[in-house]
Write a protein that holds these residues in place. Structure first.
Motif, PDB file in Angstrom:
ATOM      1  N   CYS A   1       0.835  -1.203   0.000  1.00  0.00           N
ATOM      2  CA  CYS A   1       0.000   0.000   0.000  1.00  0.00           C
ATOM      3  C   CYS A   1       0.869   1.252   0.000  1.00  0.00           C
ATOM      4  O   CYS A   1       0.583   2.218  -0.714  1.00  0.00           O
ATOM      5  N   ARG A   2       1.942   1.230   0.765  1.00  0.00           N
ATOM      6  CA  ARG A   2       2.839   2.388   0.791  1.00  0.00           C
ATOM      7  C   ARG A   2       3.525   2.580  -0.557  1.00  0.00           C
ATOM      8  O   ARG A   2       3.612   3.703  -1.069  1.00  0.00           O
ATOM      9  N   VAL A   3       4.014   1.497  -1.140  1.00  0.00           N
ATOM     10  CA  VAL A   3       4.689   1.595  -2.436  1.00  0.00           C
ATOM     11  C   VAL A   3       3.719   2.082  -3.509  1.00  0.00           C
ATOM     12  O   VAL A   3       4.051   2.950  -4.335  1.00  0.00           O
ATOM     13  N   ALA A   4       2.502   1.544  -3.498  1.00  0.00           N
ATOM     14  CA  ALA A   4       1.532   1.919  -4.526  1.00  0.00           C
ATOM     15  C   ALA A   4       1.135   3.386  -4.404  1.00  0.00           C
ATOM     16  O   ALA A   4       1.078   4.110  -5.408  1.00  0.00           O
ATOM     17  N   THR A   5       0.858   3.855  -3.186  1.00  0.00           N
ATOM     18  CA  THR A   5       0.480   5.259  -3.020  1.00  0.00           C
ATOM     19  C   THR A   5       1.632   6.187  -3.354  1.00  0.00           C
ATOM     20  O   THR A   5       1.419   7.271  -3.923  1.00  0.00           O
ATOM     21  N   THR A   6       2.850   5.788  -3.017  1.00  0.00           N
ATOM     22  CA  THR A   6       4.010   6.613  -3.379  1.00  0.00           C
ATOM     23  C   THR A   6       4.134   6.735  -4.891  1.00  0.00           C
ATOM     24  O   THR A   6       4.392   7.828  -5.423  1.00  0.00           O
ATOM     25  N   ALA A   7       3.947   5.616  -5.603  1.00  0.00           N
ATOM     26  CA  ALA A   7       4.021   5.663  -7.065  1.00  0.00           C
ATOM     27  C   ALA A   7       2.878   6.487  -7.652  1.00  0.00           C
ATOM     28  O   ALA A   7       3.073   7.231  -8.620  1.00  0.00           O
ATOM     29  N   VAL A   8       1.684   6.379  -7.075  1.00  0.00           N
ATOM     30  CA  VAL A   8       0.549   7.178  -7.563  1.00  0.00           C
ATOM     31  C   VAL A   8       0.813   8.664  -7.348  1.00  0.00           C
ATOM     32  O   VAL A   8       0.528   9.497  -8.223  1.00  0.00           O
ATOM     33  N   LEU A   9       1.376   9.009  -6.180  1.00  0.00           N
ATOM     34  CA  LEU A   9       1.725  10.414  -5.924  1.00  0.00           C
ATOM     35  C   LEU A   9       2.789  10.901  -6.904  1.00  0.00           C
ATOM     36  O   LEU A   9       2.742  12.046  -7.379  1.00  0.00           O
TER      37      LEU A   9
ATOM     38  N   LEU B   1       4.077  14.203 -11.840  1.00  0.00           N
ATOM     39  CA  LEU B   1       4.494  14.404 -13.222  1.00  0.00           C
ATOM     40  C   LEU B   1       3.389  15.031 -14.068  1.00  0.00           C
ATOM     41  O   LEU B   1       3.680  15.716 -15.053  1.00  0.00           O
ATOM     42  N   ARG B   2       2.130  14.807 -13.674  1.00  0.00           N
ATOM     43  CA  ARG B   2       1.015  15.361 -14.435  1.00  0.00           C
ATOM     44  C   ARG B   2       0.537  16.695 -13.903  1.00  0.00           C
ATOM     45  O   ARG B   2      -0.199  17.406 -14.591  1.00  0.00           O
ATOM     46  N   ALA B   3       0.924  17.032 -12.679  1.00  0.00           N
ATOM     47  CA  ALA B   3       0.391  18.237 -12.044  1.00  0.00           C
ATOM     48  C   ALA B   3       0.945  19.483 -12.715  1.00  0.00           C
ATOM     49  O   ALA B   3       2.072  19.500 -13.239  1.00  0.00           O
ATOM     50  N   ALA B   4       0.138  20.529 -12.687  1.00  0.00           N
ATOM     51  CA  ALA B   4       0.575  21.815 -13.225  1.00  0.00           C
ATOM     52  C   ALA B   4       1.711  22.371 -12.379  1.00  0.00           C
ATOM     53  O   ALA B   4       1.817  22.092 -11.180  1.00  0.00           O
TER      54      ALA B   4
ATOM     55  N   SER C   1       3.592  11.293 -28.542  1.00  0.00           N
ATOM     56  CA  SER C   1       4.092   9.940 -28.298  1.00  0.00           C
ATOM     57  C   SER C   1       5.548   9.949 -27.868  1.00  0.00           C
ATOM     58  O   SER C   1       6.060   8.950 -27.372  1.00  0.00           O
ATOM     59  N   ALA C   2       6.242  11.081 -28.045  1.00  0.00           N
ATOM     60  CA  ALA C   2       7.648  11.191 -27.662  1.00  0.00           C
ATOM     61  C   ALA C   2       7.752  11.651 -26.211  1.00  0.00           C
ATOM     62  O   ALA C   2       6.927  12.421 -25.716  1.00  0.00           O
ATOM     63  N   GLU C   3       8.772  11.170 -25.510  1.00  0.00           N
ATOM     64  CA  GLU C   3       8.993  11.566 -24.125  1.00  0.00           C
ATOM     65  C   GLU C   3       9.657  12.940 -24.073  1.00  0.00           C
ATOM     66  O   GLU C   3      10.454  13.294 -24.938  1.00  0.00           O
ATOM     67  N   VAL C   4       9.319  13.703 -23.043  1.00  0.00           N
ATOM     68  CA  VAL C   4       9.829  15.057 -22.883  1.00  0.00           C
ATOM     69  C   VAL C   4      10.532  15.157 -21.535  1.00  0.00           C
ATOM     70  O   VAL C   4      10.016  14.684 -20.519  1.00  0.00           O
ATOM     71  N   ALA C   5      11.711  15.765 -21.537  1.00  0.00           N
ATOM     72  CA  ALA C   5      12.451  16.035 -20.302  1.00  0.00           C
ATOM     73  C   ALA C   5      12.755  17.525 -20.248  1.00  0.00           C
ATOM     74  O   ALA C   5      13.027  18.153 -21.269  1.00  0.00           O
ATOM     75  N   PHE C   6      12.702  18.084 -19.047  1.00  0.00           N
ATOM     76  CA  PHE C   6      12.917  19.520 -18.865  1.00  0.00           C
ATOM     77  C   PHE C   6      13.855  19.721 -17.685  1.00  0.00           C
ATOM     78  O   PHE C   6      13.604  19.211 -16.597  1.00  0.00           O
ATOM     79  N   ALA C   7      14.950  20.438 -17.912  1.00  0.00           N
ATOM     80  CA  ALA C   7      15.931  20.735 -16.859  1.00  0.00           C
ATOM     81  C   ALA C   7      15.961  22.237 -16.631  1.00  0.00           C
ATOM     82  O   ALA C   7      16.660  22.971 -17.343  1.00  0.00           O
TER      83      ALA C   7
END
Length: 557
Positions: free
Chosen positions: A155-163, A168-171, A533-539
């Motif tokens: 449960c801890r691992v799953a919630t951590t991954a969901v967070l 990554l999706r949050a504004a 479909s391409a991955e994006v990285a931002f530094a």
């Protein structure tokens, strides 16, 4: 994580072991023998069992939470891990049954030992029954602990991954509070490990309470049983009262931790500015005050936990004293036998385990976990990045025969595009989900009100008031800039393998262009599309702000 050798995934011996191997945990013996001969390496460690695969756990939790009908995070976790909950509850009930069976068998066994004319087969049967019940308690206890603990870790691992996926999706405006995000993962997610082994204590405690009352009543009478169980009931009431205090203190300590971590992160990022402005002493004092507030909240919580733990040691003794006193005064002609006394003490010891320990832990940890789940759900409901740029794949389907669109290497296309930073009104009216469970919204509001109280307390210091004035002036200036500044007239095509530099003077909109490509800025003119479909990285760059005017910070004097 799952470890692999080449293309073949490693399997865990738990999946191939039988019922006896899972009960006795003999599947770990080969690994222990290998470790006794030589230090273990990563090649020796098996992969995860099938039921512990992280990707499958995350899909299950997200499927229940982000399903067709939005639900609360608590209900999503219950639906996801209900097999573990049912299995651990059944095994814990069998464990308590074995303990109650020992208490019921102990009295007749003591009576057989005292009797000079008792039959040997009856004594052997009672003795073997006690041994069998003890073995059953041992097996069910360890099996229930393993299932509960494994479920809590999953449960801890799953919630951590969901967070993390939500992060990554949050504004961008939703992830500026680093202290809050760090506390969610490092502190709140670990609350599952503390509660899982005691989550069945409330309902099993009621069942055990009724059984113990009946056993004591059969031994010393209903009046004495009422007195002893009344002391236990008083202990339960006090523990339930303390549980409300744990919830409030957990909210305060979590809010204080968020503020302390956030300030520390800002200091590490802007350490050069702190040195240049000679802000070491006032900021060190500010950090000390926040650490002190956090420590005080934790200290109060620990004191209450210490009081709660005393019931584990005092409940059985006080209940036994009350039981025997009532028996002596109300039934003076009746003789208290050793067998009856053994039954009473053994039965009250069961309540000491179920109520004094397990229920006490539940009342301590459950409110803290509820607060943690509310904080997690509040973050999961944060606004996400809304797609601003079109998808080149969709353009390709709609414009067949266009050689440029058919170009597989084309990643980004801008045509007279204009971007603008979102205003505060747009920030507040983003894509935040308004659906919220009725039970959690009030608790989130409590946390927010506590945070506002802490903000008011911070304004009492001269440094806090000065920083607030600076923030207000900066908000006004940046708000005016956001209303007028745009990066306009952009025509650009970027293909795979190309390196493109965007140049221009300070304030010309270079960062706004990059934010637009990440869907973090508003498209106010022209067209813009990228291949999704391409991955994006931002530094991004790390900004250092000096204690001077905004203009001087931009042009460096």
């Amino acid at each position: 994580r799952t470890m692999t050798t080449g293309e073949e995934e490693k399997h865990h011996p738990y999946d191939a072991s039988g019922v006896l191997g899972k009960v006795t945990y003999s599947f770990v013996v080969p690994l222990l023998r290998r470790g006794a001969r030589a230090p273990l390496t990563t090649e020796d460690v098996p992969g995860l069992p099938k039921h512990d695969k992280i990707s499958a756990l995350v899909r299950r939790v997200e499927g229940h939470y982000w399903g067709k009908k939005r639900t609360s995070l608590v209900w999503a976790l219950v639906r996801c891990f209900w097999p573990e909950i049912v299995a651990s509850g059944t095994l814990t009930a069998l464990e308590y049954g074995a303990v109650l069976g020992q208490a019921a068998t102990l009295g007749p066994f003591v009576q057989w030992v005292q009797s000079s004319s008792a039959s040997l087969p009856r004594g052997l049967g009672l003795g073997l029954g006690l041994v069998a019940l003890s073995l059953a308690q041992m097996v069910t206890h360890h099996r229930a602990f393993y299932i509960s603990w494994r479920g809590g870790l999953n449960c801890r691992v799953a919630t951590t991954a969901v967070l993390h996926r939500k992060l990554l999706r949050a504004a961008g405006r939703e992830v500026t509070d680093a202290g809050r995000i760090y506390t969610l993962v490092a502190n709140d997610a670990q609350r599952f490990d503390q509660l899982v082994n005691f989550m069945h204590a409330p309902w099993l405690g009621l069942v055990a309470f009724g059984c113990v009352f009946a056993l004591i009543a059969l031994s010393v009478g209903p009046a004495a049983s009422t007195a002893g169980c009344g002391v236990v009931s008083l202990s339960i009431g006090l523990q339930l009262h303390l549980s409300t205090k744990f919830k409030v203190l957990r909210q305060r300590s979590a809010t204080a931790s968020d503020a302390r971590v956030k300030l520390a992160a800002e200091l590490f990022v802007g350490v050069l500015a702190v040195k240049a402005a000679r802000w070491e002493e006032p900021l060190a004092a500010e950090v000390g005050e926040r650490r002190k507030a956090e420590a005080n909240a934790i200290l109060r919580s620990q004191r209450l936990k210490a009081v709660n733990s005393t019931f584990y040691f005092a409940t059985t003794t006080l209940a036994s004293l009350a039981t025997f006193l009532v028996f002596v005064f109300l039934e003076p002609r009746r003789r208290l036998t050793l067998a009856d006394a053994a039954t009473v003490v053994a039965s009250l010891s069961v309540l000491r385990l179920v109520v004094g320990k397990n229920l006490a832990r539940f009342t301590s940890f459950a409110p803290e976990l509820l607060v943690a789940l509310d904080r997690m759900q509040s973050f999961l409901q944060a606004a996400e990045v809304a797609p601003v740029l079109a998808d080149l794949n969709a353009h390709r389907a709609a414009a067949k025969g266009d050689d440029d669109v058919d170009d597989e290497k084309l990643m980004v296309r801008l045509s007279k595009a204009a971007f603008r930073w979102p205003t505060k009104a747009e920030d507040s009216s983003g894509s935040r989900d308004e659906e919220d469970s009725s039970g959690s919204s009030s608790r989130v509001e409590e946390v927010q009100s506590l945070s506002r109280d802490d903000d008011v307390a911070e304004l009492r210091s001269p440094l806090g008031r000065a920083l607030k004035k600076f923030d207000e002036a900066l908000d006004v200036e940046l708000g005016a800039v956001a209303e007028t500044s745009t990066a306009s007239g952009l025509t650009l095509e970027v293909r795979r393998g190309e390196v493109v530099f965007v140049t221009g003077p300070v304030g010309s909109g270079k960062s706004c262009v990059l934010a637009g490509l990440l869907d973090e800025a508003a498209l106010v003119g022209g067209t813009a599309a990228r291949r999704r479909s391409a991955e994006v990285a931002f530094a991004p760059q790390e900004a250092t702000v000096f204690a001077t005017t905004l203009r001087k910070n931009i042009v460096f004097g």
